[in-house]
Design a protein around this motif. Structure first.
Motif, mmCIF file in Angstrom:
data_model
loop_
_atom_site.group_PDB
_atom_site.id
_atom_site.type_symbol
_atom_site.label_atom_id
_atom_site.label_comp_id
_atom_site.label_asym_id
_atom_site.label_seq_id
_atom_site.Cartn_x
_atom_site.Cartn_y
_atom_site.Cartn_z
ATOM 1 N N SER A 32 15.566 1.754 0.315
ATOM 2 C CA SER A 32 14.221 1.223 0.151
ATOM 3 C C SER A 32 13.227 2.361 0.362
ATOM 4 O O SER A 32 13.291 3.072 1.364
ATOM 5 C CB SER A 32 13.961 0.110 1.168
ATOM 6 N N ALA A 34 9.314 3.482 0.760
ATOM 7 C CA ALA A 34 7.957 3.027 1.064
ATOM 8 C C ALA A 34 6.949 3.859 0.286
ATOM 9 O O ALA A 34 7.033 5.085 0.245
ATOM 10 C CB ALA A 34 7.683 3.138 2.549
ATOM 11 N N GLN A 73 8.894 -0.448 -1.628
ATOM 12 C CA GLN A 73 8.265 -1.344 -0.668
ATOM 13 C C GLN A 73 6.856 -0.837 -0.398
ATOM 14 O O GLN A 73 6.669 0.306 0.039
ATOM 15 C CB GLN A 73 9.081 -1.377 0.628
ATOM 16 N N GLN A 75 3.569 -0.203 1.497
ATOM 17 C CA GLN A 75 3.274 -0.050 2.918
ATOM 18 C C GLN A 75 1.976 0.734 3.069
ATOM 19 O O GLN A 75 1.751 1.723 2.385
ATOM 20 C CB GLN A 75 4.422 0.718 3.601
ATOM 21 N N PHE A 89 12.278 0.645 6.249
ATOM 22 C CA PHE A 89 12.670 1.196 4.956
ATOM 23 C C PHE A 89 13.406 2.499 5.231
ATOM 24 O O PHE A 89 13.514 2.944 6.384
ATOM 25 C CB PHE A 89 11.456 1.426 4.042
#
Length: 282
Positions: A32, A34, A73, A75, A89
């Motif tokens: 993942s 960010a 993701q 953020q 993440f």
């Protein structure tokens, strides 16, 4: 003797191969990433909700080279390093500049681009008289550095300057302008640009490519870049991916991918597409 040397070389080759296999086995099948999603042209969210930008394109390219499935993701910038350390993440990619202070808590990839920070003001304001100049290094003391800092400090005396919270621009402002100007922090660069255009602040400090993009956007024709630009020192040594320090195999894999993408011209092509100029690391 030749036989012994040959055997030794072969043994080293086998060990290196096994080490590479072990590193590959240590990699997860999915990670993942960010990203801020509000920092055009680095990364931003399109009207249909899709993430776009130079870093989104580059991340997809790097993940394909590493052979890892990647998901993004969104953020906020000021929560990226804390979120990474809390394992929300796996890595961060959002125009994060490599600095010694940040390297105390996280590991960075090799840099994929290197930008400078600039100052933007309103064309009809008194700060517009500042001459748009080239980049000055903050890495070492020099007459050029001292003169450039003096120019900015005198110009910003009594002014209010907008910066993005937790950014290199914020660190620069706190280091060199805290005794002469009011520093106002914002969650995103669009927020600080809006306040500049609305007359709530006198100037914004940000990476040059982000400001250049803002000049092309809504209200951008009322703004302009002024004064000297800065690089090195507290401004850092380019932008890289951020990792937890223990994720050495993941960092190594992306280092290799970045070097390959730089060597074959992919990074250059993407920066020219999104920034209109080549800021790739040579």
């Amino acid at each position: 003797m030749k036989h012994l040397k040959t055997t030794h070389v072969l043994a080293l080759g086998i060990l290196a191969s096994l080490s590479g296999m072990a590193a590959a086995q240590d990699l997860p099948s999915q990670v993942s990433i960010a990203t801020e999603g509000t920092a055009a042209p680095w990364n931003f969210t399109s009207p249909d909700g899709k993430l776009e930008g130079m870093e989104i394109d580059l991340a997809n390219d790097l993940c394909a080279r590493v052979k890892i499935k990647c998901e993004f993701q969104v953020q906020s910038f000021d929560g990226m390093i804390p979120g990474l350390l809390a394992k929300k993440f796996d890595l961060i990619m959002s125009g994060v500049t490599i600095t010694a202070k940040r390297e105390e808590v996280i590991a960075f990839s090799v840099p994929y681009v290197s930008d400078v920070i600039s100052i933007a003001v309103m064309k009809n304001g008194d700060l517009a008289k500042l001459k748009n100049e080239g980049a000055v290094s903050l890495s070492e003391a020099s007459p050029e550095r001292d003169a450039a800092l003096k120019t900015i400090q005198e110009a910003m005396n009594g002014k209010t300057v907008g910066v993005q919270a937790s950014s290199i621009s914020a660190a620069f402002a706190k280091e060199y302008l805290k005794d002469v100007a009011t520093i106002r922090e914002y969650k995103t660069t669009p927020d600080q640009n809006f306040d500049l255009q609305s007359g709530r602040i006198d100037a914004v400090i940000s990476d040059n490519s982000t400001i250049v993009t803002a000049l092309k956007g809504p209200g951008g024709d009322t703004m302009e870049i002024v004064g000297p630009k800065f690089q090195g020192g507290i401004v850092g040594s380019g932008q890289g991916l951020g990792f937890r320090k223990e994720d050495t195999a993941l960092k190594q894999a992306f280092d290799t991918a970045i070097k390959a993408a730089s060597a074959d011209g992919t990074v250059k092509k993407l920066t020219e597409k999104w920034f209109g100029t080549d800021i790739s690391v040579k």
